[in-house]
Design an enzyme around this catalytic site. Structure first.
Site, PDB file in Angstrom:
ATOM      1  CE  LYS A  12      -4.488  -1.486   1.515  1.00 15.57           C
ATOM      2  NZ  LYS A  12      -4.333  -2.907   1.919  1.00 15.57           N
TER       3      LYS A  12
ATOM      4  CD  GLU B 244     -10.335   5.311   1.166  1.00 17.13           C
ATOM      5  OE1 GLU B 244     -10.065   6.497   0.894  1.00 17.13           O
ATOM      6  OE2 GLU B 244      -9.738   4.339   0.680  1.00 17.13           O
TER       7      GLU B 244
ATOM      8  CB  SER C 105       0.011  -8.183  -0.987  1.00 16.08           C
ATOM      9  OG  SER C 105      -0.804  -8.939  -0.110  1.00 16.08           O
TER      10      SER C 105
HETATM   11  C1  PLP Z   1      -5.157  -3.927   1.745  1.00 13.00           C
HETATM   12  C2  PLP Z   1      -4.414  -5.192   1.488  1.00 13.00           C
HETATM   13  C3  PLP Z   1      -4.799  -6.080   0.470  1.00 13.00           C
HETATM   14  C4  PLP Z   1      -6.051  -5.896  -0.349  1.00 13.00           C
HETATM   15  O1  PLP Z   1      -6.093  -4.767  -1.137  1.00 13.00           O
HETATM   16  P1  PLP Z   1      -5.875  -4.822  -2.716  1.00 13.00           P
HETATM   17  O2  PLP Z   1      -6.222  -3.467  -3.166  1.00 13.00           O
HETATM   18  O3  PLP Z   1      -6.765  -5.876  -3.259  1.00 13.00           O
HETATM   19  O4  PLP Z   1      -4.446  -5.155  -2.940  1.00 13.00           O
HETATM   20  C5  PLP Z   1      -4.015  -7.197   0.232  1.00 13.00           C
HETATM   21  N1  PLP Z   1      -2.913  -7.458   0.967  1.00 13.00           N
HETATM   22  C6  PLP Z   1      -2.513  -6.634   1.968  1.00 13.00           C
HETATM   23  C7  PLP Z   1      -1.297  -6.992   2.740  1.00 13.00           C
HETATM   24  C8  PLP Z   1      -3.244  -5.476   2.265  1.00 13.00           C
HETATM   25  O5  PLP Z   1      -2.837  -4.667   3.258  1.00 13.00           O
END
Ligand code: PLP
Length: 409
Positions: free
Chosen positions: A84, A106, A373
């Site tokens: 993010k 938000e 992610s």
């Molecule tokens: C917020 C988040 C997601 C989901 O958001 P996407 O916009 O679908 O990427 C996935 N993995 C992590 C670690 C997050 O913090």
């Protein structure tokens, strides 16, 4: 690219929002491509975010599962612990370049709020994060982190007191003062130009991965796995591979079952096309068009809609959608921890769970990439609470008692 992805996307907003979005569209097409913006952003990705994040060969897992070679894109090693920050930093830098003094955002689970607060601290802008009252109560660790980064957390008491009410409150505040304020949106969705801009800031993940995998294996992987909430990490890693013969698999929250309220699978035929929060896409909704409640063990995958570009890529079949259930996700979280010493975020463990099912049936000469992610430290209360329920409940009661005694003194 642009405003529409097939029939999805667009800019369905009230007249009062249009001037602010037009100003943003102009900034996206003039400031972002400029050399000075690109140089500054690239330097911050290197020095502050910690890019490039590694592509790691998971030798132990590969041996255990006995099929394709498993590579993991360790995006969770980025500063603040997830992808993010790439988007938050890009949008806050854009805001500063546009001459804004304040950013608002938000947040639902708080991950986006933390990333924006960190980026605003780094770039010297004031930051307000709108968060439903219920989310403020249940996401105290992230509320704490945002405050440490100097952000002011604004609890929203309207409606269901969750994410969609936070979005509305943030938009209202933006309209009140668009000259000094920028609205920083957290995923590849919302009205144009947000889906386009967010993909632009997240595609660095896939650009790096493509170079790294070619360097390390001499060829393209046969499949990529990424989890999918709004879709920013998935579109971020997929974009560089869209024209390649690589299977792209997005993994949604299968939750505990297929009944309404038990999952957040928008792409398995349970959702309907709709226009919500300024864009057209698939949304989980009832017959009257009311948004349905969702569930996931992970805080970041329980969104009822999906970014418009992924909706279209799913409709055409270029991206294949599947889901993982809560139990499979916890098992994948434990397996990556024990086998590789790597702690997956529960969102990312969805991608791992889907990959682990497939890999044993693949050829040993193939390789796959799992997108981690985010890292899993943030999920401690959920994972420890699920795996060691009684011990963890006892610990929390003790901590509560200790704080109460401390307050009495
Ligand atoms: C917020 C988040 C997601 C989901 O958001 P996407 O916009 O679908 O990427 C996935 N993995 C992590 C670690 C997050 O913090």
């Amino acid at each position: 690219m642009g405003k529409w992805f097939g029939e999805f996307g667009g800019q369905y907003v009230a007249e009062v929002l249009k001037p602010a979005l037009l100003e943003l569209e102009n900034a996206v097409s003039t400031i972002i491509p400029s050399k000075s913006f690109q140089d500054t952003y690239a330097a911050m990705l290197l020095e502050y975010v910690g890019r490039p994040t590694p592509l790691y060969f998971a030798e132990n897992l590969t041996r255990q599962l006995g099929g394709a070679k498993i590579y993991i894109k360790l995006e969770g090693l980025a500063n603040t612990g997830a992808h993010k920050i790439n988007n938050a930093l890009g949008q806050v830098l854009l805001a500063r370049t546009m001459g804004k003094r304040r950013v608002i955002a938000e947040t639902g689970a708080g991950q986006h709020g933390v990333a924006v607060a960190a980026a605003a601290a780094k770039l010297g802008l004031s930051c307000e994060v709108y968060m439903g009252e219920i989310d403020v109560q249940r996401q105290q660790p992230n509320v704490f982190l945002m405050r440490q980064f100097g952000a002011s957390v604004k609890p929203v008491a309207d409606g269901t007191r969750t994410l969609k009410d936070a979005v509305n409150a943030a938009l209202k505040e933006w309209v009140r003062d668009p000259d000094t304020t920028a609205y920083v949106l957290g995923s590849a969705l919302g009205p144009y130009p947000y889906p386009d801009m967010v993909r632009g800031f997240q595609r660095v993940i896939g650009d790096e991965t493509r170079r790294q995998v070619l360097d390390q294996t001499g060829r393209l992987p046969s499949e990529l796995f990424a989890c999918c909430g709004g879709g920013s990490n998935a579109i971020g890693i997929f974009t560089a591979f869209l024209d390649d013969p690589v299977r792209l698999t997005a993994v949604e929250a299968g939750g505990t079952g297929n009944a309404p309220g038990e999952h957040a699978s928008r792409m398995n035929g349970l959702s309907k096309t709709g226009i919500v929060e300024g864009y057209k896409s698939y949304f989980l909704q009832d017959d009257d068009g009311q948004i349905q409640p969702t569930h996931s063990i992970s805080a970041g995958l329980d969104y009822a809609g999906i970014g418009p570009e992924l909706a279209e890529l799913g409709r055409t079949g270029r991206v294949v959608f599947t889901s993982a259930r809560d139990g499979e996700v916890l098992a994948a979280f434990q397996q990556t921890a024990r086998s590789e010493g790597i702690l997956f975020a529960l969102e990312s463990a969805h991608a791992a769970a889907a990959a682990f099912k497939k890999v044993p049936h693949m050829d040993k000469n193939d390789s796959i990439v799992i997108h981690m992610s985010g890292r899993g430290d943030k999920d401690l209360f959920i994972t420890a609470g699920a795996l060691y329920t009684e011990e963890w409940a006892k610990f929390l009661r003790q901590e509560a008692d200790r704080l109460e005694r401390q307050a009495e003194r």
